[in-house]
Design an enzyme around this catalytic site. Structure first.
Site, PDB file in Angstrom:
ATOM      1  N   GLY A 172       0.839  -1.202   0.000  1.00  0.00           N
ATOM      2  CA  GLY A 172       0.000   0.000   0.000  1.00  0.00           C
ATOM      3  C   GLY A 172       0.864   1.238   0.000  1.00  0.00           C
ATOM      4  N   CYS A 194       5.364  -6.280   1.613  1.00  0.00           N
ATOM      5  CA  CYS A 194       5.773  -4.885   1.491  1.00  0.00           C
ATOM      6  C   CYS A 194       5.157  -4.025   2.603  1.00  0.00           C
ATOM      7  CB  CYS A 194       5.419  -4.381   0.098  1.00  0.00           C
ATOM      8  SG  CYS A 194       6.377  -2.953  -0.349  1.00  0.00           S
ATOM      9  N   TYR A 195       4.222  -3.145   2.302  1.00  0.00           N
ATOM     10  CA  TYR A 195       3.592  -2.365   3.380  1.00  0.00           C
ATOM     11  C   TYR A 195       2.985  -3.313   4.418  1.00  0.00           C
ATOM     12  CZ  TYR A 195       0.422   0.784   5.871  1.00  0.00           C
ATOM     13  OH  TYR A 195      -0.236   1.481   6.848  1.00  0.00           O
ATOM     14  N   HIS A 244       7.554  -7.984  -3.854  1.00  0.00           N
ATOM     15  CA  HIS A 244       6.229  -8.359  -4.343  1.00  0.00           C
ATOM     16  C   HIS A 244       6.261  -9.725  -5.040  1.00  0.00           C
ATOM     17  CE1 HIS A 244       4.039  -4.642  -3.536  1.00  0.00           C
ATOM     18  NE2 HIS A 244       5.211  -4.051  -3.710  1.00  0.00           N
ATOM     19  N   GLU A 289       3.740 -11.305  -6.133  1.00  0.00           N
ATOM     20  CA  GLU A 289       2.607 -11.468  -7.052  1.00  0.00           C
ATOM     21  C   GLU A 289       2.887 -10.979  -8.470  1.00  0.00           C
ATOM     22  OE1 GLU A 289       2.949  -9.411  -4.570  1.00  0.00           O
ATOM     23  OE2 GLU A 289       1.994  -7.476  -4.868  1.00  0.00           O
ATOM     24  N   ASP A 344     -18.481 -12.504 -21.426  1.00  0.00           N
ATOM     25  CA  ASP A 344     -19.170 -12.534 -20.134  1.00  0.00           C
ATOM     26  C   ASP A 344     -20.659 -12.829 -20.279  1.00  0.00           C
ATOM     27  OD1 ASP A 344     -16.698 -11.829 -19.332  1.00  0.00           O
ATOM     28  OD2 ASP A 344     -17.181  -9.753 -18.873  1.00  0.00           O
ATOM     29  N   LYS A 370     -11.488 -12.377 -15.051  1.00  0.00           N
ATOM     30  CA  LYS A 370     -11.732 -12.633 -16.473  1.00  0.00           C
ATOM     31  C   LYS A 370     -11.184 -13.985 -16.945  1.00  0.00           C
ATOM     32  CE  LYS A 370     -13.065 -11.152 -20.445  1.00  0.00           C
ATOM     33  NZ  LYS A 370     -14.384 -10.570 -20.674  1.00  0.00           N
TER      34      LYS A 370
END
Ligand code: XMP
Length: 562
Positions: free
Chosen positions: A104, A131-132, A218, A220, A276, A418
């Site tokens: 963040g 991280c944060y 990070h 991710e 979708d 998605k």
């Protein structure tokens, strides 16, 4: 013929819609919201009941927060992103097996800095701070964080100092990681030890015996190639998850849930041929069969063979109730003389809602309206943290139908990303061509014709677009590109064909790569492919004598020309 509409779409008055899916449909919904005011947000849908387990990401507003959830789900473990101040009662039903504290933009020593709720420590469940999130852990558990003298941003090399940590199973002794932090940990909280380091971060990874870990980098993002292994280790080795989040399970469970929710009620859904809306309709059809009616509105602004293809899949192959409405003339009439892009969008959205309502009224009493809302839309609409993504993207398509329709919303995809929707589509047996379709804007070809939309120009653009699609598919590039299409400009230029001088239209080709349409890069298409496209267009499309390739990225350009 019969009738079927076109779905929802979100678009705001300021137009461009950057998120998911059936871009087509969301545009219209957004317009509808403007017309008729907000509808209350639908209540949260329960996650699948069988052996429920979840990892909860506490969101501190990082632009990567959603990505963490996606990565965890890629490990087949259900994961939700929640605001940092969410009460325990909201997440308890998900049966959390562990928490991840996201990154963040704040600094933990600032007075108003968001912190983690006490229950995550009291629960004694495993925690991973990123991280944060790691700094939050440090502060709350008695360590010390100080403002860094320099911002550490970019690649670093992680060296493991405790290779036996469960977090590091199958990890290389040294691997690249992506750093992005200003503050640094001066002193770890009592009971923690450093498990790995980088050149600038002696505590790049820390952990204690209560299964609480912190990562300074990070895991991710793609720039941390072994990051997914770390997340996987956290959810399986540390949290003990079983991994039952598969799209096969999702389909089974959501069919049961839709049956329960709908009962003997009637459902109406807009169908566009987009991913979708197609998946939503198919899923609901599996659950309640003929209680579902789809409305497919042909606004006359679709691409060549679009109507036939959609219709064939849904009516002929899947046997759905489809109302097909050819409203081309109505739309074209309303677009007469309109040149301003935003006015085009408004007119098209407005007409769509009218047609949709007219047709829905003919069905008799309807109880539910199905919508292809996706998880990122839901998050955007509910996040209490102004995450980077939330501030960049302004639109959302949640709860946007005209209030006067008084229908309950049925949103079976609201927990999905998605890529998960695509997998569900494949599970349901939808053709690959439909599942992997590139996004197509709700206002369709109207915003790819610069200036007034006429029947003649639509024909020209359809033919040019057909060539582009055809050649891109032949070159096997269709899936790699976010979008690829032709634009009919209002420029005419001089050319020569045989012995004749010509004065014809200029067509522009647009092809971009992108992850989410927020930013996009122009695609480096091979010259030979561009030559082939240009050649075919000038030869096969009457009225066009020049073709150019758009080599601008977004920003500063947008993907569409209008
Ligand atoms: P831009 O042109 O803003 O487009 O870079 C980003 C993405 O949104 C799509 N787009 C729209 N989709 N209604 C839609 O449904 C619209 O009015 C609209 N305008 C842009 C565009 O195709 C791209 O995927």
């Amino acid at each position: 013929m019969d009738k079927t509409p076109k779905p929802k779409q979100a678009s705001k008055k300021s137009h461009r819609v950057a998120t998911s899916g059936d871009i087509e449909v969301s545009t219209y919904l957004e317009i509808a919201k403007e017309i008729a005011g907000e509808q209350p947000a639908p209540s949260e849908e329960a996650i699948p009941k069988a052996e429920r387990e979840a990892i909860i990401v506490i969101d501190f507003g990082s632009q990567y927060s959603l990505l963490i959830a996606r990565r965890v789900r890629e490990c087949q473990v259900y994961c939700e992103l929640v605001p940092h101040d969410v009460p325990w009662e909201k997440i308890a039903p998900l049966n959390p097996k562990g928490f991840i504290l996201s990154g963040g933009p704040a600094s933990v020593y600032e007075p108003e800095a968001p912190l983690a709720p006490a229950y995550i420590y009291e629960s004694h469940l495993p925690i991973l701070g990123i991280c944060y999130g790691m700094q939050v852990l440090t502060k709350q558990l008695g360590g010390q964080v100080t403002p860094g003298t320099k911002h550490e941003y970019g690649h670093a090399v992680l060296h493991l100092s405790d290779a036996d940590s469960p977090l590091f199973a199958d990890l290389s002794a040294s691997s690249p990681v992506w750093m992005s932090h200003g503050d640094k940990i001066e002193e770890m909280p009592p009971g923690f030890r450093a498990l790995a380091y980088t050149e600038n971060s002696p505590f790049a990874v820390m952990g204690n015996d209560d299964r609480i870990f912190g990562l300074q980098f990070h895991p991710e993002v793609a720039h941390t190639p072994e990051g997914k292994t770390i997340l996987k280790n956290f959810v399986y080795q540390v949290c003990g998850c079983k991994g039952n989040w598969t799209m096969g399970n999702f389909v089974t469970e959501s069919i049961a849930r839709i049956k329960e929710q709908v009962g003997t009620g009637k459902v109406v859904s807009a169908l566009s041929g987009g991913v979708d809306s197609s998946v939503v309709a198919t899923l609901i059809h599996r659950a309640v069969g003929d209680q579902l009616t789809c409305i497919f509105v042909n606004n006359g602004l679709l691409r060549r063979e679009e109507v036939e293809r959609t219709f064939n899949v849904f009516r002929l192959n899947l046997g759905m109730n489809i109302i097909y409405v050819d409203a081309s003339e109505r739309f074209l009439h309303r677009l007469k003389g309109v040149t301003d892009p935003e006015t085009k969008r408004k007119v098209i959205g407005d007409e769509f809602i009218k047609v949709f309502e007219e047709e829905a009224n003919k069905i008799g009493k309807v109880d539910f309206l199905a919508q292809g809302t996706l998880y990122p839309d839901v998050i955007e609409s509910t996040s209490s943290v102004s995450s980077a993504s939330a501030t960049i993207k302004t639109h959302h398509n949640v709860g946007g139908l005209p209030a006067r329709m008084t229908l309950k919303l049925l949103e079976p995809l609201r927990l999905l990303f998605k890529d998960e929707v695509r997998q569900v589509g494949l599970e349901l047996g939808l053709p690959e061509e439909m599942v992997w379709r590139q996004p197509f804007p709700g206002p369709g070809l109207a915003i790819r014709i610069i200036g007034e939309v006429t029947q003649e120009k639509l024909e020209i653009l359809r033919s040019a677009d057909w060539v582009v699609m055809n050649e891109i598919k032949k070159a096997k590039l269709y899936r790699q590109l976010w979008q690829s299409f032709a634009v009919l400009t209002d420029v005419k230029s001089v050319g020569v064909m045989g012995d004749y001088r010509t004065y014809g239209y200029l067509v522009a080709i647009r092809a971009v790569t992108s992850a989410d349409a927020m930013t996009a890069d122009w695609a480096r298409l091979p010259y030979d492919l561009l030559a082939q496209i240009a050649n075919r267009i000038v030869n096969e499309v009457p009225g066009v004598n020049r073709v150019v390739y758009d080599i601008t990225s977004k920003p500063p350009s947008t993907i569409e020309w209008e």
